[in-house]
Design an enzyme around this catalytic site. Structure first.
Site, PDB file in Angstrom:
ATOM      1  N   SER A  55       2.831  -1.644  -8.387  1.00 60.19           N
ATOM      2  CA  SER A  55       1.696  -0.822  -8.402  1.00 60.19           C
ATOM      3  C   SER A  55       1.412  -0.451  -7.051  1.00 60.19           C
ATOM      4  O   SER A  55       2.204   0.217  -6.467  1.00 60.19           O
ATOM      5  CB  SER A  55       0.744  -1.732  -9.187  1.00 60.19           C
ATOM      6  OG  SER A  55      -0.545  -0.988  -9.387  1.00 60.19           O
TER       7      SER A  55
ATOM      8  N   GLY B  69      -2.726  -4.670  -7.335  1.00 63.73           N
ATOM      9  CA  GLY B  69      -4.031  -4.704  -7.224  1.00 63.73           C
ATOM     10  C   GLY B  69      -4.496  -3.631  -6.618  1.00 63.73           C
ATOM     11  O   GLY B  69      -5.964  -3.881  -5.871  1.00 63.73           O
TER      12      GLY B  69
END
Length: 553
Positions: free
Chosen positions: A245, A158
């Protein structure tokens, strides 16, 4: 690796004790392992007794949700290192996820209604969601009495700005059962609450001044897992830190941090590499935030970090959104929590004995079309369309409904495929290459990488998104229910994707147990980096291939 950890633990333990990062007070009783009995989910952690959930025979797992591993970082504890959670005596029921950490709502944020994924997520876009009282973690394990299971510590993504451990994509039950592992998912402070340079504001002890509060949260959560692995039937000498991520960025950060590296036995960083921001950049960002707050509240009587600390969390988020300052610089190479030259540390050999299984998706960049004006609908409308889309009854939706004309047709020169490829190379594959190559130069001989090519979504999503950033996560966790990627999973493509998921989970199982993703079901050799195993499937069958990284091509 256990010998290395044994040698490093006294040093790390001393540092953490001085920093008040250990989660176990000196008077703590030892942890007790899961025992057969009437309620096998009733266990005693180093903080106190808890009782979780028996998920039943269909799941074959036990779970403990919302375990607090640190005191709520509120009030005077905002922008301070995590404080050990006080011990409790009465049994704590850990059967519901804890709140997500405060963040500006985005696609991968929770619902305004709580740590849930539902259509209301769209109503929280660009609005404050979550809560500051959020430092909890979740544990999943097979419902057996097996001991010394490998531990997987997963860090959500995120952009280090949003995300939450209760995202249904990260439901650890299926991975725990099929990988025969203890799976842990953790919340950590995100955005400005997790990374903010506060040097010169009275927070001048090295850890407070570092600005790396989200990183310190993860260190503290990992310390809790290390100390309590046996409680849940895990092996504290076999902890794999996995993230995707920004979560992968944090995996690499823990690998080089002197506060955490001794607790990392294996690593699975997906779609992310070692990436930091300089102290100067972090300070400049903090100054911009302070100026924005002072410009809006000139008569508050407060200035600097004191003014920011006085604001309610939601008001601070709104301020950041108004001034377009919600993209916080993270992780900060401060020289204490994160080395000033982390790549030099990585290349020096600190991770030489840590097996690494990294991964990328082929079309990572297709998630970020809004950054270059490629996505036609607003995020609100795009979320709605994807959420309500029925993959078994696609209707007449076309690429032109979702992409601007400048990028159509997708395969034209400078079209959507070319633009997304440029984003993929610039943001993801380069940093992944640099990180793995640094480890290879240090002498690490256990480096593996996959490229995920699956793009069997119903039209038009096969062209709009394809093998997009993060779409490998449902395959890794075996979570094909309602998630942000539900639009992709149809009855038609189910046989092939389930077979591909089986192979991927089997590889993860072998990796966390043995240090190699190789297993018989692959039917081929998984060569080490710089060769990547290409993972793909059509509607019915898996297709595996290989490609070798050649920089500049």
């Amino acid at each position: 690796m256990p010998a290395v950890r044994t040698a490093l633990r006294p040093v790390v333990g001393f540092v953490l004790a001085v920093a008040i990062l250990t989660t176990t007070p000196a008077t703590s009783t030892s942890a007790h392992p899961v025992q057969p009995g009437k309620n096998p989910t009733r266990v005693h952690t180093t903080l106190g007794p808890i009782v979780g959930r028996d998920e039943g025979r269909s799941s074959g797992t036990y779970s403990w949700l919302g375990i607090p591993y640190a005191e709520p970082p509120v009030g005077a504890l905002r922008w301070r290192p995590p404080k050990p959670h006080r011990q409790w005596v009465a049994t704590r029921h850990t059967q519901q996820y804890g709140s997500a950490c405060t963040q500006p709502g985005r696609f991968f944020s929770p619902s305004p209604n709580g740590p849930f994924y539902d259509l209301a997520v769209r109503d929280g876009l660009q609005q404050p969601v979550g809560a500051e009282d959020c430092l909890t973690l979740n544990v999943f394990r097979p419902s057996t009495t097996k001991r010394n299971l490998p531990v997987v510590f997963f860090i959500h993504g995120g952009s280090n700005v949003v995300g939450y451990s209760a995202d249904p994509m990260y439901d650890g039950r299926e991975l725990a059962r099929r990988a025969q592992a203890v799976v842990v998912t953790a919340n950590y402070r995100t955005g400005i609450f997790g990374w903010l340079s506060t040097e010169g504001s009275g927070n001048d002890d090295p850890l407070s001044a570092s600005g790396n509060f989200g990183t310190l949260d993860l260190v503290n959560a990992l310390r809790f897992v290390d100390q309590n692995a046996r409680t849940f039937g895990g092996d504290s000498d076999n902890i794999t830190v996995m993230g995707q991520s920004a979560g992968a960025v944090n995996v690499w950060s823990l690998l080089v941090s002197p506060l955490a590296r001794a607790m990392v036995d294996k690593a699975i960083p997906l779609s992310g590499g070692l990436s930091t921001r300089s102290v100067a950049v972090a300070r400049a960002y903090a100054d911009r935030v302070v100026r924005a707050a002072e410009s809006e509240l000139p008569s508050s009587g407060r200035t600097g970090i004191d003014l920011l600390r006085s604001l309610p969390a939601d008001d601070l988020v709104r301020l950041l959104v108004r001034h377009q300052l919600d993209a916080t610089p993270a992780v900060i190479a401060d020289g204490t929590v994160i080395p000033a030259d982390p790549y030099a540390v990585l290349g020096s050999g600190v991770g030489r004995d840590v097996p690494v299984l990294a991964g990328n998706t082929l079309e990572e960049g297709k998630l970020f079309g809004s950054a270059i004006g490629a996505h036609k609908p607003s995020d609100y409308d795009r979320f709605t369309t994807q959420y309500l889309f029925d993959p078994d009854n696609p209707g007449d939706l076309t690429p032109s409904d979702l992409l601007t004309d400048d990028y159509l047709p997708v395969d034209k020169p400078q079209g959507w495929n070319d633009a997304a490829r440029a984003l993929t190379d610039a943001v993801f594959t380069g940093i992944n290459r640099d990180s793995l190559n640094a480890l290879a130069r240090s002498g690490n001989r256990s480096l593996y990488h996959y490229r995920f090519d699956w793009n069997q979504e119903p039209a038009p999503f096969d062209q709009v998104y394809g093998a997009v950033h993060a779409i490998d996560l449902p395959f890794v966790f075996g979570t094909f229910g309602r998630t942000v990627f539900s639009y992709a999973f149809s009855e038609q493509n189910q046989p092939g994707r389930l077979r591909l998921s089986d192979l991927m989970i089997s590889s993860i199982r072998n990796f966390v147990h043995e240090g190699s993703p190789q297993h018989r079901g692959l039917g081929r050799t998984w060569e080490q980096w710089p060769t990547s195993l290409v993972l793909d499937a059509d509607d019915r069958h898996v297709h595996l291939g290989s490609t070798t990284d050649r920089p500049g091509e």
